[in-house]
Design an enzyme around this catalytic site. Structure first.
Site, PDB file in Angstrom:
ATOM      1  N   ARG A 253       0.816  -1.223   0.000  1.00 47.86           N
ATOM      2  CA  ARG A 253       0.000   0.000   0.000  1.00 47.86           C
ATOM      3  C   ARG A 253       0.851   1.276   0.000  1.00 47.86           C
ATOM      4  O   ARG A 253       0.454   2.279   0.610  1.00 47.86           O
ATOM      5  CB  ARG A 253      -0.944   0.043   1.201  1.00 47.86           C
TER       6      ARG A 253
ATOM      7  N   ARG B 126      -3.863   6.394   0.645  1.00 43.60           N
ATOM      8  CA  ARG B 126      -4.448   7.601   1.257  1.00 43.60           C
ATOM      9  C   ARG B 126      -3.579   8.334   2.246  1.00 43.60           C
ATOM     10  O   ARG B 126      -3.876   9.477   2.596  1.00 43.60           O
ATOM     11  CB  ARG B 126      -5.781   7.227   1.927  1.00 43.60           C
TER      12      ARG B 126
ATOM     13  N   ARG C  17      -7.056  10.902  -6.572  1.00 45.36           N
ATOM     14  CA  ARG C  17      -8.293  10.146  -6.379  1.00 45.36           C
ATOM     15  C   ARG C  17      -9.506  11.069  -6.485  1.00 45.36           C
ATOM     16  O   ARG C  17     -10.527  10.698  -7.082  1.00 45.36           O
ATOM     17  CB  ARG C  17      -8.264   9.457  -5.024  1.00 45.36           C
TER      18      ARG C  17
ATOM     19  N   ASP D 114      -6.394  -3.413  -7.696  1.00 45.31           N
ATOM     20  CA  ASP D 114      -6.953  -4.062  -6.511  1.00 45.31           C
ATOM     21  C   ASP D 114      -7.066  -5.556  -6.765  1.00 45.31           C
ATOM     22  O   ASP D 114      -7.127  -5.991  -7.921  1.00 45.31           O
ATOM     23  CB  ASP D 114      -8.330  -3.487  -6.160  1.00 45.31           C
TER      24      ASP D 114
ATOM     25  N   TYR E  89     -14.325 -12.833  -0.405  1.00 48.56           N
ATOM     26  CA  TYR E  89     -15.101 -11.642  -0.770  1.00 48.56           C
ATOM     27  C   TYR E  89     -16.271 -12.005  -1.693  1.00 48.56           C
ATOM     28  O   TYR E  89     -17.356 -11.424  -1.599  1.00 48.56           O
ATOM     29  CB  TYR E  89     -14.203 -10.608  -1.461  1.00 48.56           C
TER      30      TYR E  89
HETATM   31  O1  CP3 Z   1       0.052  -1.858  -2.454  1.00 47.53           O
HETATM   32  C1  CP3 Z   1      -0.214  -0.980  -3.296  1.00 47.53           C
HETATM   33  O2  CP3 Z   1       0.142   0.223  -3.168  1.00 47.53           O
HETATM   34  C2  CP3 Z   1      -0.891  -1.392  -4.585  1.00 47.53           C
HETATM   35  C3  CP3 Z   1      -2.301  -1.276  -4.653  1.00 47.53           C
HETATM   36  C4  CP3 Z   1      -3.209  -2.216  -3.876  1.00 47.53           C
HETATM   37  C5  CP3 Z   1      -4.486  -1.801  -3.411  1.00 47.53           C
HETATM   38  N1  CP3 Z   1      -5.131  -2.889  -2.895  1.00 47.53           N
HETATM   39  C6  CP3 Z   1      -5.010  -0.436  -3.525  1.00 47.53           C
HETATM   40  C7  CP3 Z   1      -6.179  -0.047  -2.708  1.00 47.53           C
HETATM   41  C8  CP3 Z   1      -3.076  -3.562  -3.559  1.00 47.53           C
HETATM   42  C9  CP3 Z   1      -1.881  -4.485  -3.760  1.00 47.53           C
HETATM   43  C10 CP3 Z   1      -4.304  -3.977  -2.953  1.00 47.53           C
HETATM   44  C11 CP3 Z   1      -4.576  -5.357  -2.526  1.00 47.53           C
HETATM   45  C12 CP3 Z   1      -5.798  -5.654  -1.760  1.00 47.53           C
HETATM   46  N2  CP3 Z   1      -7.050  -5.149  -1.949  1.00 47.53           N
HETATM   47  C13 CP3 Z   1      -5.874  -6.632  -0.742  1.00 47.53           C
HETATM   48  C14 CP3 Z   1      -4.739  -7.532  -0.311  1.00 47.53           C
HETATM   49  C15 CP3 Z   1      -3.761  -6.825   0.540  1.00 47.53           C
HETATM   50  C16 CP3 Z   1      -4.256  -6.501   1.910  1.00 47.53           C
HETATM   51  O3  CP3 Z   1      -4.339  -5.293   2.225  1.00 47.53           O
HETATM   52  O4  CP3 Z   1      -4.544  -7.428   2.657  1.00 47.53           O
HETATM   53  C17 CP3 Z   1      -7.203  -6.655  -0.277  1.00 47.53           C
HETATM   54  C18 CP3 Z   1      -7.751  -7.536   0.827  1.00 47.53           C
HETATM   55  C19 CP3 Z   1      -7.953  -5.721  -1.063  1.00 47.53           C
HETATM   56  C20 CP3 Z   1      -9.408  -5.452  -0.996  1.00 47.53           C
HETATM   57  C21 CP3 Z   1      -9.676  -4.041  -0.654  1.00 47.53           C
HETATM   58  N3  CP3 Z   1      -9.454  -2.973  -1.499  1.00 47.53           N
HETATM   59  C22 CP3 Z   1     -10.199  -3.536   0.557  1.00 47.53           C
HETATM   60  C23 CP3 Z   1     -10.574  -4.383   1.759  1.00 47.53           C
HETATM   61  C24 CP3 Z   1     -10.274  -2.142   0.415  1.00 47.53           C
HETATM   62  C25 CP3 Z   1     -10.840  -1.158   1.383  1.00 47.53           C
HETATM   63  C26 CP3 Z   1      -9.911  -0.976   2.520  1.00 47.53           C
HETATM   64  C27 CP3 Z   1      -9.448   0.446   2.619  1.00 47.53           C
HETATM   65  O5  CP3 Z   1      -8.235   0.636   2.872  1.00 47.53           O
HETATM   66  O6  CP3 Z   1     -10.281   1.345   2.462  1.00 47.53           O
HETATM   67  C28 CP3 Z   1      -9.762  -1.802  -0.863  1.00 47.53           C
HETATM   68  C29 CP3 Z   1      -9.607  -0.458  -1.418  1.00 47.53           C
HETATM   69  C30 CP3 Z   1      -8.221  -0.029  -1.784  1.00 47.53           C
HETATM   70  N4  CP3 Z   1      -7.325  -0.768  -2.513  1.00 47.53           N
HETATM   71  C31 CP3 Z   1      -7.619   1.233  -1.480  1.00 47.53           C
HETATM   72  C32 CP3 Z   1      -6.342   1.226  -2.073  1.00 47.53           C
HETATM   73  C33 CP3 Z   1      -5.337   2.348  -2.116  1.00 47.53           C
HETATM   74  C34 CP3 Z   1      -8.286   2.377  -0.745  1.00 47.53           C
HETATM   75  C35 CP3 Z   1      -9.222   3.003  -1.720  1.00 47.53           C
HETATM   76  C36 CP3 Z   1      -9.448   4.465  -1.529  1.00 47.53           C
HETATM   77  O7  CP3 Z   1      -8.714   5.260  -2.131  1.00 47.53           O
HETATM   78  O8  CP3 Z   1     -10.404   4.786  -0.824  1.00 47.53           O
END
Ligand code: CP3
Length: 349
Positions: free
Chosen positions: A24, A28, A37, A74, A151
């Site tokens: 990540r 944010r 975003r 994602d 999911y």
């Molecule tokens: O790591 C990186 O910088 C690359 C991008 C990346 C994202 N998600 C961007 C993202 C990667 C590799 C993921 C993987 C991901 N997505 C996982 C596995 C890794 C982990 O964290 O366990 C999972 C379970 C997801 C599913 C997911 N996507 C969730 C549960 C959420 C909401 C959680 C949150 O932080 O709000 C997302 C959204 C998401 N994916 C965001 C980002 C930057 C936040 C979105 C936003 O801008 O609001």
């Protein structure tokens, strides 16, 4: 490639300093991410626009001396491409309009075409790879079959994923059909990302740790091994380093290392020294600072980095990372302190 430390460490070759990137790292906690975003309108609009996805992928590299870039996307792109209707309600996690609950739901699922429904991801990989110009390697990724199934069946995020766990016990054959379709989709998707320019591949098994040992082996590990076998049997992907990250599954490090992957991600509930003693002869290790340590002072962060480097010990095969993703409340200066400390304290004369 100007900086290949990350790829060298994954191959367990000597490096001039320990490479570091952070799960990540684009997100944010960075004001410039929040600005892009806002311009895109939503998280999915950002993911589906290759130019904007490229912009946010590069943002953390402009601030910090990171040794790898990770595709901005994602893990839920595959289920979305299968027709589940992914959406992110503001301030909430992911949700599916059409969750998978019945035999008919599973029967309807096909393997998405990476250059069809998922073309926006492949375009993002191509755009980012060109924009990087060989500065650092680009990581492509996918969710694991079990984590994606969590999911898909639950229909949204959860702390215990009761619906998929209930399907596993009541309808194991149906869960296996679902996992097999998802595993074939993941292998196809990862191979396509490599063909589009990804130089390492990572599988996120975020929810592997929800399973008891026997269920982990049957419903998660088996499909991770299937993906590793598929990628390692194909001349086009055999030499692309593959990282498996099963969070909360430290009891299974030996079995994960035996899948044929090149590296394992580890969370912070095991020391790197202990993990290395168990699997270091077979695979590289990536991790494992507790993301909450980024709330500590820069001096305390430096001390934790020193302790993690000492725990891993001398010799190749370590990629520094967190044990899970950076949280949105982290101050960017603390990330700078971490990245700087990794390079300074690990520099080899
Ligand atoms: O790591 C990186 O910088 C690359 C991008 C990346 C994202 N998600 C961007 C993202 C990667 C590799 C993921 C993987 C991901 N997505 C996982 C596995 C890794 C982990 O964290 O366990 C999972 C379970 C997801 C599913 C997911 N996507 C969730 C549960 C959420 C909401 C959680 C949150 O932080 O709000 C997302 C959204 C998401 N994916 C965001 C980002 C930057 C936040 C979105 C936003 O801008 O609001």
């Amino acid at each position: 490639m100007q900086n290949d430390r990350f790829l060298r460490a994954l191959r367990r070759e000597p490096v001039d300093a320990t490479p570091v990137w952070l799960m990540r790292q684009a997100g944010r906690y960075l004001p410039e991410y929040r600005a892009t975003r806002a311009k895109a309108g939503s998280f999915m609009a950002l993911c589906t626009n290759p130019e904007l996805a490229c912009e946010v992928t590069l943002q953390p590299l402009e601030r910090f001396a990171l040794d790898a870039a990770i595709l901005f996307s994602d893990i839920l792109t595959i289920p979305d491409a299968m027709g589940l209707g992914l959406h992110f309600a503001d301030g909430e996690g992911p949700k599916f309009r059409n969750p998978v609950r019945s035999e008919a739901d599973v029967a309807r699922l096909g393997v998405p075409d990476p250059e069809g429904e998922l073309r926006y991801v492949m375009d993002a990989v191509r755009t980012i790879r060109a924009a990087l110009g060989g500065r650092v390697p680009l990581i492509g990724f996918s969710g694991s079959p079990w984590t994606l199934a969590c999911y898909m069946v639950e229909g949204e995020g959860s702390s215990n994923f009761a619906r998929p766990k209930s399907m596993l016990w009541n309808e194991p054959a149906l869960m296996h059909r679902l996992l097999d379709t998802v595993a074939r989709s993941v292998s196809t998707y990862l191979a396509a990302q490599a063909a589009a320019g990804a130089q390492a591949l990572m599988v996120f098994d975020t929810w592997g740790g929800l399973l008891a040992p026997a269920q982990f082996r049957e419903f998660s590990l088996r499909y991770l091994a299937q993906i590793a076998a598929t990628l390692k049997a194909d001349a086009a992907t055999r030499d692309v380093p593959l990282i498996l990250f099963s969070k909360g599954a430290n009891g299974h490090l030996e079995a994960l290392a035996a899948t044929g992957c090149d590296a394992l991600g580890v969370d912070w509930t095991i020391s790197l020294g202990d993990a290395r003693a168990r699997v270091g002869g077979k695979v590289a290790l990536q991790g494992n600072l507790d993301p909450a340590a980024l709330h500590a002072s820069p001096e305390a962060i430096e001390a934790e980095v020193g302790a993690a480097l000492a725990s891993y010990g001398d010799g190749p095969g370590h990629v520094f990372n967190l044990g899970h993703g950076i949280t949105p409340d982290v101050r960017p200066e603390r990330v700078a302190a971490l990245v700087d400390a990794v390079h300074r304290l690990s520099a080899r004369g």
